[in-house]
Design a protein around this motif. Structure first.
Motif, PDB file in Angstrom:
ATOM      1  N   ALA A 196      39.238  40.934  34.870  1.00  0.00           N
ATOM      2  CA  ALA A 196      38.983  40.236  33.607  1.00  0.00           C
ATOM      3  C   ALA A 196      38.482  38.834  33.886  1.00  0.00           C
ATOM      4  O   ALA A 196      37.610  38.317  33.201  1.00  0.00           O
ATOM      5  N   ARG A 197      38.967  38.146  34.925  1.00  0.00           N
ATOM      6  CA  ARG A 197      38.524  36.793  35.265  1.00  0.00           C
ATOM      7  C   ARG A 197      37.112  36.824  35.828  1.00  0.00           C
ATOM      8  O   ARG A 197      36.351  35.903  35.638  1.00  0.00           O
ATOM      9  N   CYS A 198      36.838  37.940  36.539  1.00  0.00           N
ATOM     10  CA  CYS A 198      35.513  38.069  37.130  1.00  0.00           C
ATOM     11  C   CYS A 198      34.462  38.252  36.052  1.00  0.00           C
ATOM     12  O   CYS A 198      33.334  37.810  36.175  1.00  0.00           O
ATOM     13  N   ASP A 199      34.811  38.896  34.983  1.00  0.00           N
ATOM     14  CA  ASP A 199      33.880  39.174  33.895  1.00  0.00           C
ATOM     15  C   ASP A 199      33.611  37.919  33.078  1.00  0.00           C
ATOM     16  O   ASP A 199      32.588  37.789  32.458  1.00  0.00           O
ATOM     17  N   LEU A 205      47.651  43.380  38.081  1.00  0.00           N
ATOM     18  CA  LEU A 205      47.009  42.256  38.775  1.00  0.00           C
ATOM     19  C   LEU A 205      45.514  42.521  38.964  1.00  0.00           C
ATOM     20  O   LEU A 205      44.689  41.605  38.834  1.00  0.00           O
ATOM     21  N   LEU A 206      45.186  43.764  39.279  1.00  0.00           N
ATOM     22  CA  LEU A 206      43.788  44.148  39.476  1.00  0.00           C
ATOM     23  C   LEU A 206      43.009  43.998  38.161  1.00  0.00           C
ATOM     24  O   LEU A 206      41.877  43.498  38.147  1.00  0.00           O
ATOM     25  N   GLN A 207      43.624  44.366  37.045  1.00  0.00           N
ATOM     26  CA  GLN A 207      42.982  44.261  35.735  1.00  0.00           C
ATOM     27  C   GLN A 207      42.752  42.788  35.380  1.00  0.00           C
ATOM     28  O   GLN A 207      41.701  42.415  34.860  1.00  0.00           O
ATOM     29  N   ARG A 208      43.724  41.932  35.700  1.00  0.00           N
ATOM     30  CA  ARG A 208      43.595  40.497  35.414  1.00  0.00           C
ATOM     31  C   ARG A 208      42.493  39.889  36.273  1.00  0.00           C
ATOM     32  O   ARG A 208      41.723  39.049  35.812  1.00  0.00           O
ATOM     33  N   ALA A 209      42.442  40.327  37.524  1.00  0.00           N
ATOM     34  CA  ALA A 209      41.428  39.799  38.429  1.00  0.00           C
ATOM     35  C   ALA A 209      40.051  40.224  37.951  1.00  0.00           C
ATOM     36  O   ALA A 209      39.086  39.422  37.988  1.00  0.00           O
TER      37      ALA A 209
END
Length: 183
Positions: free
Chosen positions: A179-182, A173-177
Motif C-alpha cells: 500500500a505504501r509502494c502504491d 505487513l506485506l499488504q501495508r508495504a
C-alpha cells in the motif's frame, strides 16, 4: 464294572495291566457330535494292531524298525452311562503274546504322573505370573507413549497456531508495504 470318571477307569485298567504283565494303551474314543465331549473310550494292550510303515514320496520317512505290535485283541470298552458313570461294556482278556513287562517298557506310575503334572502346573503358574507382569509393563509403556503422543500433538497444534498467526502478521505487513509502494 462302573467308575465315577473316565480317568478312574484308565487308572484301574492301567493297574490291571501292570499286575497281569502288559502295558496299557489309550486307543480310540467316540465324541458327542453336539458338544464334543467323550462318550466312549477303548483301552487296550500296547501290542494291539499292526504297525504300518510310513512311506514318503522318496522312500521311507524314518528308519524301519521291528514292530512292537502283535495284533493283540486284549482291551476294554468303557462308555459314559445315563447314570453319570463310566461302565465297561466289553472286555477281551486274552493276549496273543507273552505277558511280561520289562522295566524299560513299563510306563510311569500314577505317582510319577501326578508329580509331573504338579511340576508342570507350578511352571505354568510361574509363567502366568510372568505374563501378567509383562502385561502390566506393556500397559504402563503404552500409557507413557500415549501421554507423550498427546503432549507432542498439543505442541504441534501450538506451533501450527503460531505459524498461522505469523503468516497473518506477515501478510498484513506485506499488504501495508504494498500500500505504501502504491502511494
Amino acid at each position: 464294572m462302573e467308575f465315577v470318571s473316565e480317568d478312574a477307569a484308565k487308572i484301574f485298567y492301567d493297574e490291571y495291566a501292570r499286575h497281569v504283565g502288559f502295558v496299557m494303551r489309550v486307543m480310540s474314543c467316540r465324541r458327542s457330535e453336539r458338544d464334543g465331549r467323550i462318550l466312549a473310550r477303548r483301552l487296550g494292550c500296547n501290542k494291539e494292531g499292526h504297525c504300518v510303515s510310513i512311506r514318503g514320496k522318496f522312500g521311507p520317512v524314518r528308519k524301519p524298525r521291528s514292530s512292537t505290535r502283535d495284533g493283540c485283541k486284549a482291551m476294554i470298552h468303557i462308555k459314559y452311562d445315563k447314570s453319570g458313570k463310566w461302565v465297561i461294556t466289553k472286555f477281551v482278556k486274552d493276549h496273543n503274546h507273552p505277558l511280561v513287562v520289562s522295566p524299560r517298557e513299563a510306563r510311569q506310575t500314577v505317582d510319577e504322573k501326578d508329580k509331573k503334572i504338579q511340576e508342570l502346573t507350578t511352571e505354568l503358574r510361574i509363567k502366568k505370573r510372568l505374563c501378567a507382569t509383562y502385561q502390566e509393563q506393556l500397559t504402563s509403556f503404552m500409557k507413557t507413549v500415549e501421554d507423550h503422543s498427546d503432549k507432542l500433538s498439543a505442541r504441534i497444534r501450538h506451533i501450527l497456531g503460531n505459524l498461522k498467526e505469523f503468516e497473518s502478521i506477515e501478510e498484513l505487513l506485506l499488504q501495508r508495504a504494498c500500500a505504501r509502494c502504491d502511494h
